[in-house]
Design a protein around this motif. Structure first.
Motif, short mmCIF file in Angstrom:
data_model
loop_
_atom_site.label_atom_id
_atom_site.label_comp_id
_atom_site.label_asym_id
_atom_site.label_seq_id
_atom_site.Cartn_x
_atom_site.Cartn_y
_atom_site.Cartn_z
N VAL A 11 0.87 -1.18 0.00
CA VAL A 11 0.00 0.00 0.00
C VAL A 11 0.90 1.23 0.00
N LYS A 12 0.63 2.12 -0.96
CA LYS A 12 1.41 3.35 -1.07
C LYS A 12 0.46 4.54 -1.17
N TYR A 13 0.92 5.68 -0.70
CA TYR A 13 0.11 6.90 -0.76
C TYR A 13 1.01 8.09 -1.02
N GLN A 14 0.39 9.21 -1.32
CA GLN A 14 1.10 10.48 -1.39
C GLN A 14 0.14 11.59 -1.01
N TYR A 15 0.70 12.70 -0.61
CA TYR A 15 -0.12 13.88 -0.33
C TYR A 15 0.59 15.10 -0.87
N LYS A 16 -0.17 16.14 -1.12
CA LYS A 16 0.42 17.36 -1.65
C LYS A 16 0.28 18.47 -0.62
N GLY A 17 1.15 19.43 -0.70
CA GLY A 17 1.10 20.58 0.18
C GLY A 17 1.67 20.29 1.55
N GLU A 18 1.56 21.29 2.39
CA GLU A 18 2.03 21.17 3.77
C GLU A 18 0.92 20.61 4.65
N PRO A 19 1.26 19.81 5.64
CA PRO A 19 0.25 19.35 6.59
C PRO A 19 -0.39 20.53 7.32
N ILE A 20 -1.63 20.36 7.71
CA ILE A 20 -2.34 21.37 8.51
C ILE A 20 -1.63 21.52 9.85
N THR A 21 -1.24 20.38 10.40
CA THR A 21 -0.49 20.38 11.66
C THR A 21 0.31 19.09 11.76
N ARG A 22 1.31 19.13 12.63
CA ARG A 22 2.12 17.96 12.97
C ARG A 22 2.02 17.82 14.48
N ALA A 23 1.72 16.62 14.94
CA ALA A 23 1.54 16.45 16.38
C ALA A 23 1.94 15.05 16.82
N VAL A 24 2.36 14.98 18.06
CA VAL A 24 2.61 13.69 18.72
C VAL A 24 1.41 13.43 19.62
N CYS A 25 0.90 12.22 19.57
CA CYS A 25 -0.22 11.87 20.44
C CYS A 25 0.20 10.74 21.38
N HIS A 26 -0.06 10.96 22.67
CA HIS A 26 0.31 9.99 23.70
C HIS A 26 -0.90 9.26 24.27
N CYS A 27 -2.07 9.40 23.64
CA CYS A 27 -3.28 8.76 24.19
C CYS A 27 -3.14 7.24 24.19
N HIS A 28 -3.97 6.60 24.97
CA HIS A 28 -3.92 5.15 25.10
C HIS A 28 -4.18 4.47 23.76
N THR A 29 -5.10 5.00 22.97
CA THR A 29 -5.39 4.42 21.66
C THR A 29 -4.14 4.44 20.78
N CYS A 30 -3.45 5.57 20.70
CA CYS A 30 -2.23 5.66 19.89
C CYS A 30 -1.14 4.74 20.44
N GLN A 31 -1.06 4.63 21.75
CA GLN A 31 -0.07 3.73 22.33
C GLN A 31 -0.34 2.29 21.91
N LYS A 32 -1.60 1.90 21.88
CA LYS A 32 -1.95 0.52 21.52
C LYS A 32 -1.63 0.21 20.07
N PHE A 33 -2.01 1.09 19.13
CA PHE A 33 -1.80 0.72 17.73
C PHE A 33 -0.39 0.98 17.24
N SER A 34 0.38 1.76 17.98
CA SER A 34 1.73 2.07 17.50
C SER A 34 2.83 1.49 18.40
N SER A 35 2.47 0.81 19.46
CA SER A 35 3.42 0.30 20.45
C SER A 35 4.19 1.44 21.10
N GLY A 36 3.55 2.58 21.22
CA GLY A 36 4.12 3.77 21.82
C GLY A 36 3.29 4.95 21.40
N SER A 37 3.80 6.12 21.52
CA SER A 37 3.09 7.31 21.07
C SER A 37 3.21 7.44 19.56
N SER A 38 2.29 8.17 18.93
CA SER A 38 2.34 8.29 17.47
C SER A 38 2.65 9.72 17.05
#
Length: 138
Positions: A11-38
């Motif tokens: 699976v491949k993707y691309q996006y154009k332009g600058e992201p609206i925002t960049r953020a680190v998320c430490h919530c429990h959901t992100c910890q579960k699916f990423s084995s840490g923060s995302s």
């Protein structure tokens, strides 16, 4: 245009332009699916496109906020690639997991602007310098 993919390149993707925002998320959901923060990039949905393969979807209710999320991942290697959510701030956007970008140095010059759910951040993880420190999404 920045490109990204899963571990096996199915699976491949691309996006154009600058992201609206960049953020680190430490919530429990992100910890579960990423084995840490995302580390996440929020991009407008109309700036995002799949260029190869087809991602499998998994519906999930966010543990802390109750928002409905749709996780998109590779059915071959299991890599989580992006997510969408029904929370007002995320409508019409795609939340890309930055670790799936093909260029490992793509974010070298652009640090995250925010950290979410900082109360759930691992004690050894230092705050990102200059990033807003938030207890939730706002």
């Amino acid at each position: 245009m920045p490109n990204g993919s899963c571990l096996c390149q199915s699976v491949k993707y691309q996006y154009k332009g600058e992201p609206i925002t960049r953020a680190v998320c430490h919530c429990h959901t992100c910890q579960k699916f990423s084995s840490g923060s995302s580390v996440n990039l929020l991009v407008p949905q109309d700036h995002f496109r799949i260029t190869a393969g087809h991602a499998k979807e998994h519906d999930h209710t966010h543990d802390e906020t109750g928002m409905h999320m749709k996780m998109h991942f590779c059915s071959e290697c299991g890599t989580m690639l992006w997510k969408t959510a029904d929370r007002e701030e995320f409508k019409g956007s795609v939340v890309i997991l930055a670790g799936t970008l093909d260029d490992p140095h793509a974010l070298d010059d652009t640090a995250p602007e925010a950290e979410f759910f900082v109360g759930e951040r691992a004690k050894w993880w230092r705050p990102v310098h200059g990033a807003q420190q938030l207890e939730g999404f706002t």
